[in-house]
Design a protein around this motif. Structure first.
Motif, PDB file in Angstrom:
ATOM      1  N   ARG A 144       3.200   4.627   7.983  1.00  0.00           N
ATOM      2  CA  ARG A 144       2.370   5.081   6.873  1.00  0.00           C
ATOM      3  C   ARG A 144       3.220   5.359   5.638  1.00  0.00           C
ATOM      4  NH1 ARG A 144       0.468   9.188   9.194  1.00  0.00           N
ATOM      5  NH2 ARG A 144      -1.268   8.085  10.183  1.00  0.00           N
ATOM      6  N   GLU A 145       4.420   5.944   5.841  1.00  0.00           N
ATOM      7  CA  GLU A 145       5.287   6.260   4.709  1.00  0.00           C
ATOM      8  C   GLU A 145       5.694   5.006   3.939  1.00  0.00           C
ATOM      9  OE1 GLU A 145       6.516   9.496   3.608  1.00  0.00           O
ATOM     10  OE2 GLU A 145       4.671   9.832   4.746  1.00  0.00           O
ATOM     11  N   VAL A 146       6.012   3.936   4.662  1.00  0.00           N
ATOM     12  CA  VAL A 146       6.415   2.693   3.999  1.00  0.00           C
ATOM     13  C   VAL A 146       5.233   2.082   3.252  1.00  0.00           C
ATOM     14  CG1 VAL A 146       7.200   0.326   4.389  1.00  0.00           C
ATOM     15  CG2 VAL A 146       8.309   2.226   5.580  1.00  0.00           C
ATOM     16  N   LYS A 147       4.083   2.060   3.897  1.00  0.00           N
ATOM     17  CA  LYS A 147       2.896   1.473   3.257  1.00  0.00           C
ATOM     18  C   LYS A 147       2.532   2.221   1.976  1.00  0.00           C
ATOM     19  CE  LYS A 147       0.699  -0.526   7.362  1.00  0.00           C
ATOM     20  NZ  LYS A 147      -0.467  -0.449   8.294  1.00  0.00           N
ATOM     21  N   GLU A 148       2.632   3.547   2.005  1.00  0.00           N
ATOM     22  CA  GLU A 148       2.255   4.332   0.832  1.00  0.00           C
ATOM     23  C   GLU A 148       3.290   4.225  -0.285  1.00  0.00           C
ATOM     24  OE1 GLU A 148       1.641   8.277   2.247  1.00  0.00           O
ATOM     25  OE2 GLU A 148      -0.298   7.835   3.187  1.00  0.00           O
ATOM     26  N   ALA A 149       4.550   4.013   0.063  1.00  0.00           N
ATOM     27  CA  ALA A 149       5.602   3.981  -0.954  1.00  0.00           C
ATOM     28  C   ALA A 149       5.736   2.622  -1.620  1.00  0.00           C
ATOM     29  CB  ALA A 149       6.948   4.382  -0.331  1.00  0.00           C
ATOM     30  N   TYR A 185      10.071  -3.921  -3.602  1.00  0.00           N
ATOM     31  CA  TYR A 185       8.795  -3.273  -3.287  1.00  0.00           C
ATOM     32  C   TYR A 185       8.802  -1.787  -3.627  1.00  0.00           C
ATOM     33  CZ  TYR A 185       7.040  -7.413  -0.784  1.00  0.00           C
ATOM     34  OH  TYR A 185       6.584  -8.663  -0.461  1.00  0.00           O
ATOM     35  N   SER A 186       9.710  -1.382  -4.503  1.00  0.00           N
ATOM     36  CA  SER A 186       9.801   0.025  -4.942  1.00  0.00           C
ATOM     37  C   SER A 186      10.080   0.974  -3.780  1.00  0.00           C
ATOM     38  CB  SER A 186       8.505   0.449  -5.661  1.00  0.00           C
ATOM     39  OG  SER A 186       8.691   1.651  -6.366  1.00  0.00           O
ATOM     40  N   LEU A 187      10.857   0.484  -2.827  1.00  0.00           N
ATOM     41  CA  LEU A 187      11.163   1.294  -1.632  1.00  0.00           C
ATOM     42  C   LEU A 187      12.513   2.007  -1.747  1.00  0.00           C
ATOM     43  CD1 LEU A 187       9.993  -1.161   1.172  1.00  0.00           C
ATOM     44  CD2 LEU A 187       8.808   0.879   0.349  1.00  0.00           C
ATOM     45  N   HIS A 188      13.084   2.059  -2.947  1.00  0.00           N
ATOM     46  CA  HIS A 188      14.432   2.596  -3.105  1.00  0.00           C
ATOM     47  C   HIS A 188      14.567   4.002  -2.549  1.00  0.00           C
ATOM     48  CE1 HIS A 188      13.406  -0.184  -6.413  1.00  0.00           C
ATOM     49  NE2 HIS A 188      14.588  -0.716  -6.148  1.00  0.00           N
ATOM     50  N   GLU A 189      13.542   4.809  -2.711  1.00  0.00           N
ATOM     51  CA  GLU A 189      13.631   6.218  -2.318  1.00  0.00           C
ATOM     52  C   GLU A 189      13.725   6.411  -0.813  1.00  0.00           C
ATOM     53  OE1 GLU A 189      14.051   8.828  -4.272  1.00  0.00           O
ATOM     54  OE2 GLU A 189      14.169   7.431  -5.968  1.00  0.00           O
ATOM     55  N   ILE A 190      13.174   5.465  -0.062  1.00  0.00           N
ATOM     56  CA  ILE A 190      13.174   5.659   1.396  1.00  0.00           C
ATOM     57  C   ILE A 190      14.142   4.729   2.111  1.00  0.00           C
ATOM     58  CG2 ILE A 190      10.807   6.512   1.406  1.00  0.00           C
ATOM     59  CD1 ILE A 190       9.919   3.844   2.495  1.00  0.00           C
TER      60      ILE A 190
END
Length: 952
Positions: free
Chosen positions: A838-843, A851-856
């Motif tokens: 869920r965390e990846v899908k929302e981020a 995919y703007s996933l830099h934070e995670i």
């Protein structure tokens, strides 16, 4: 007159009584130590006088115990407070006994005459007692490679005679203590100290300016891999005696002090992996500097290369990747005589690269990837390892060799055979360089600041080999030969070399020999040349059971008579033993043909297991191979039971899962794993060697997997650091293992517990799927599912299987999708109530970079420019974790897509399981095979050595 003589006589009597009382007290204390420890030397229990020279590791003077040196004896227990009563003790060395655990007793502070305290590589925990500051005669204090916690006691500052302070590789926290109005002592008081080794801890706060002053005589300041913040104090420039400074891998900020070049004696300086700002430091005048690493800092962007690049003629290594460098590299840089490595990745270096037509003959690697270089004018003359990937010169159609990573790793140094043919050795023995079968004393030596980078230079390593052998001979140590193997750099940028030290005359060292060898390393008696610099040593437990003793005596007539008599008796004994041996061999043959004759089919264990090709071991065999299941061979614990390391007579390392007695779950897992794994053989599935069903024991014997679990690597516990390409390769290897189980095993197998804890990494980081205790076979090849009780691990479990109890091959696909997300985030599937899917899908935002996933994303995965194919990887992972089974890919489809992603990243997916062509972001290898760069990819911190290895 008579009264005076009587008084003198009484004094003499009292003194003698006092001496006898003290001697008896020492004997009582030694007996207390013997009672507190397991595995004390055998001659500690033979009733002899410990001060008579017969107790190994005990030295006495005038009947008083003055030295206890028991390094590498495999002691188990804690250090009792009784030790504090040995009032004449000068040297205490208990190093390399990992089984010595618990807290360090405060009573150690009563050892007021102690000058040397060595507890290297033990298992001590808890705080370092403040009473240690009472030992005012202490010269050397080495507590490295334990698990000490809490702050460094300020009372250490009372040890004004201290020369050597080594607290490396613990879990120490808090500030570096210095003296002030409230606390009158601190490390700044140690003006005679030459060594501050405080790296690989969790020290925090600023480096106190008061720590340094011009009265200090420090030569080594090692603070690497802590959590220090703030600026580098300018007072550092006052300690002009410094030769090695390591402040790397902290969170230091601000400008490097302008007076840093006052340290004109500096030979190695590491300031990398901080947050330093301002201009790159001016190092002009540091004319003996040979190793400089300023990488991964935020220096002001520069349009000109610092002038010292070509003036420091002693340089062997310059590392300044990701440091905002700009400008054109001067050709004179490459003329520096001893230059070996130039690593300037990810900067703004531009223009034409001009490597001198006569570069240093030592030059091995020039890594300039991800810069702005437009041309290179020495193409035909360059024979060095040059990498210019991600520069304008390497356009999409570029074919030059320097526009791709080198494909073949250079063979690393290994001691050659001494003009002989190595024999085939059995019974745990190995061949020495002199081609003698022997039981070597082995371990790894860690050099914290060598002056060179080469991992292949036979001259350097040959010289070290010769100097170590010369030391052994001068010290009259019983050493026949020595081999050096697998030089590599670890995560702390230490140079690590494996040592095998072979005994003279006998096949094995006795305890006296091992004690002398271990003390030579723990006490730093052996001092290497300046090229290698300061070190620490971590040995493997020595198997004394392999020792073959035999004392030769002069013959005599009496000996002949006795020998004849004994010989006659021995013939009778031999006949008896031969009968017993034949009987046991017959029993063993019966057990081999019917290893499950005692299987209880009426219990929950089910029918007799059907095993193909796995070897049946007796309990006695596995007991022998694990040194009686000793604590030193215990390498893990799980729900099934204990896991032990062992060695077969042919030298093969094995891992043994020993079931907890009385565990019905263990019996079922035992049966399942031997039935399934005895039928599967694939390089990405952990190999089952055999099993033991004997004397009420159930044990599974696997190949020994060196580098533990993928979970350990992602969490940092193992010390292995994986870059993006290695994560892709590991994902592909694990996917191929699962594909084999689904498509090629007979019958097909559903794993049912795919997770990062059940994916192991071998010596080459090849992924191997493991732990088949919950697995289910599809008994009918046409079956699509198995209806079964829900089992697995929360966070990885297929929701449809959870709801319907119908287990399918795509249940493994779902779990593997979670593993893929864990690979890019290094987060647990469920963490603080948050689910990774869920965390990846929302981020994620598909319209933005990565995919703007830099934070995670896991920050250790590499630079953004290196994450080629990450978006496709995420797409694939999210397809795997679709709620509906029919929307998920098969593992065969997963394998094909991962192969395409690897090709996109520039690698051949056909060879990734067996060799490496990738360099890690900054990594180093533990001990086996290496990529083409001199920076390899296994990253072990010394605190984790020897690591807890996970066989399954």
């Amino acid at each position: 007159m008579m009264g005076t003589k009587i008084g003198q006589l009484l004094v003499i009597i009292c003194v003698n009584i006092s001496i006898i009382s003290a001697q008896n007290n020492d004997l009582t204390i030694l007996q207390a130590l013997k009672d507190a420890w397991q595995n004390t030397p055998p001659n500690w229990g033979d009733g002899s006088d410990p001060c008579g020279g017969s107790w190994d590791g005990i030295t006495c003077t005038n009947g008083r115990v003055t030295k206890i040196t028991l390094a590498s004896m495999q002691l188990v227990g804690d250090l009792p407070g009784d030790i504090g009563q040995l009032s004449e003790l000068r040297i205490l060395d208990l190093s390399y006994n990992k089984g010595l655990t618990g807290s360090l007793t405060s009573q150690v502070g009563n050892l007021r005459k102690l000058t040397h305290l060595f507890l290297v590589g033990c298992g001590f925990t808890g705080p370092i007692p403040g009473t240690i500051g009472n030992i005012e005669r202490l010269i050397s204090l080495s507590l490295s490679s334990n698990s000490f916690t809490g702050p460094i006691p300020a009372s250490v500052g009372n040890l004004t005679n201290l020369y050597w302070l080594d607290l490396t590789a613990n879990k120490l926290t808090g500030n570096i203590p210095v003296s002030n109005k409230i606390t009158p002592s601190g490390l700044d008081m140690l003006t005679l100290a030459r060594h501050f080794h405080l790296g690989d801890n969790q020290l925090s706060g600023d480096i106190p300016p008061r720590l340094f002053n011009s009265n200090m005589t420090l030569i080594h300041l090692l603070l690497e891999n802590n959590k220090l913040t703030g600026a580098i104090p300018s007072t550092l420039g006052l300690v002009t005696s410094l030769e090695v400074v390591r402040l790397d891998r902290n969170s230091l900020s601000g400008v490097v002090p302008s007076n840093i070049n006052n340290l004109f004696n500096i030979q190695q300086m590491y300031l990398s992996h901080n947050q330093l700002t301002g201009p790159a430091p001016n190092l002009i005048g540091m004319n003996v500097l040979n190793y400089i690493d300023l990488s991964n800092n935020s220096f002001d962007p520069s349009e000109v290369i610092p002038p010292w690049f070509s003036t420091l003629q002693a340089l062997t290594t310059i590392k300044m990747y990701n440091a905002n460098l700009g400008g054109v590299l001067p050709a004179s840089l490459f003329n520096i005589p001893q230059l070996q490595i130039v690593d300037l990745r990810s900067n703004g270096i531009n223009g034409t690269l001009n490597i001198s037509s006569n570069p240093s003959t030592e030059l091995q690697l020039v890594d300039l990837r991800d810069n702005k270089i437009t041309d290179f004018i020495q193409r035909s003359q360059c024979c060095i390892g040059l990498i210019l990937i991600d520069n304008p010169i390497c356009s999409s159609d570029a074919t030059e060799e320097f526009c791709s990573l080198p494909q073949n790793a250079t063979a690393l140094y290994s001691t050659p055979w001494n003009n002989c043919l190595p024999p085939s050795c059995g019974a745990g023995l190995v061949s020495s360089p002199n081609c003698r079968c022997a039981n070597p004393y082995t371990g790894s030596i860690f050099f914290k600041a060598p002056s060179f980078s080469s991992l292949t230079n036979s001259t350097i390593y040959g010289s070290f080999h010769d100097s170590l052998m010369t030391f052994f001979h001068k010290a009259s140590l019983p050493v026949d030969s020595l081999s050096l193997n697998n030089p590599r750099r670890n995560v702390d940028d230490y140079l690590v070399i494996d040592l095998h030290i072979f005994p003279d005359l006998e096949p094995s060292f006795n305890r006296t020999g091992v004690l002398a060898l271990a003390f030579a390393f723990s006490n730093q008696t052996f001092q290497p040349s300046k090229e290698f610099n300061t070190y620490f040593f971590i040995p493997e437990p020595y198997n004394f059971m392999l020792a073959i003793s035999g004392t030769k005596h002069k013959s005599s007539n009496a000996g002949t008579i006795i020998g004849s008599t004994v010989g006659g008796c021995m013939l009778v004994v031999l006949f008896v033993l031969a009968g017993i041996y034949a009987f046991r061999q017959k029993q063993r043959a019966a057990q081999w043909s019917q290893p499950f004759a005692l299987w209880d089919q009426t219990s929950k264990s089910g029918d007799v297991p059907q095993v193909k090709g796995a070897r049946s071991f007796t309990f006695q065999e596995l007991q022998k191979y694990t040194n009686n299941f000793s604590e030193m061979n215990n390498i893990g614990i799980g729900g099934y039971g204990m896991v032990y390391k062992g060695r077969l007579p042919n030298g093969q390392m094995i891992a043994i899962k020993r079931a907890q007695k009385g565990s019905s779950q263990g019996v079922l897992e035992f049966k399942t794993e031997i039935e399934l794994l005895s039928r599967v053989h694939h390089k990405n599935v952990v190999g089952l060697i055999g099993f033991c069903f004997d004397q009420g024991e159930q044990m599974l014997v696997y190949e020994y997997i060196v580098n533990g679990t993928l979970k350990d690597s992602l969490s940092g516990r193992s010390g292995i650091k994986l870059d993006w390409v290695w994560r892709l390769k590991i994902a592909l290897g694990a996917a191929r293992g699962l594909q084999y189980l689904h498509d090629h095993a007979d019958p097909p197998i559903i794993h049912r517990d795919v997770k990062t804890n059940n994916i192991l990494l071998d010596q080459r980081l090849v992924a191997k799927v493991a732990d088949f205790g919950l697995s289910k076979p599809l008994s009918d090849a046409n079956s699509t599912h198995v209806t079964t009780q829900v089992k697995g691990t929360m966070g990885y479990m297929d929701p449809e299987y959870y709801m319907t109890q119908q287990l399918t091959e795509k249940s493994d696909t779902y779990s593997f999708g979670v593993v893929m997300l864990e690979l890019i985030t290094a987060r647990n599937p469920i963490e603080k109530g948050k689910y990774i899917v869920r965390e990846v899908k929302e981020a994620m935002d598909k319209n933005r970079e990565l995919y703007s996933l830099h934070e995670i994303l896991d920050p250790t995965i590499g630079l953004r420019s290196q994450l080629i194919g990450l978006e496709r990887f995420v797409d694939l992972a999210l397809r795997c974790v679709e709620d509906k089974i029919n929307q998920r890919p098969t593992m065969s489809e997963v394998v094909k897509e991962l192969e395409r992603i690897l090709e996109l990243a520039g690698f051949n997916p056909g060879t990734e399981s067996s060799s490496s062509t990738s360099t890690s972001y900054e990594g180093v290898s533990k001990d086996h095979n290496y990529p083409s760069s001199n920076d390899s990819l296994f990253c072990y911190s010394p605190g984790s050595l020897p690591p807890k290895l996970h066989p399954m």
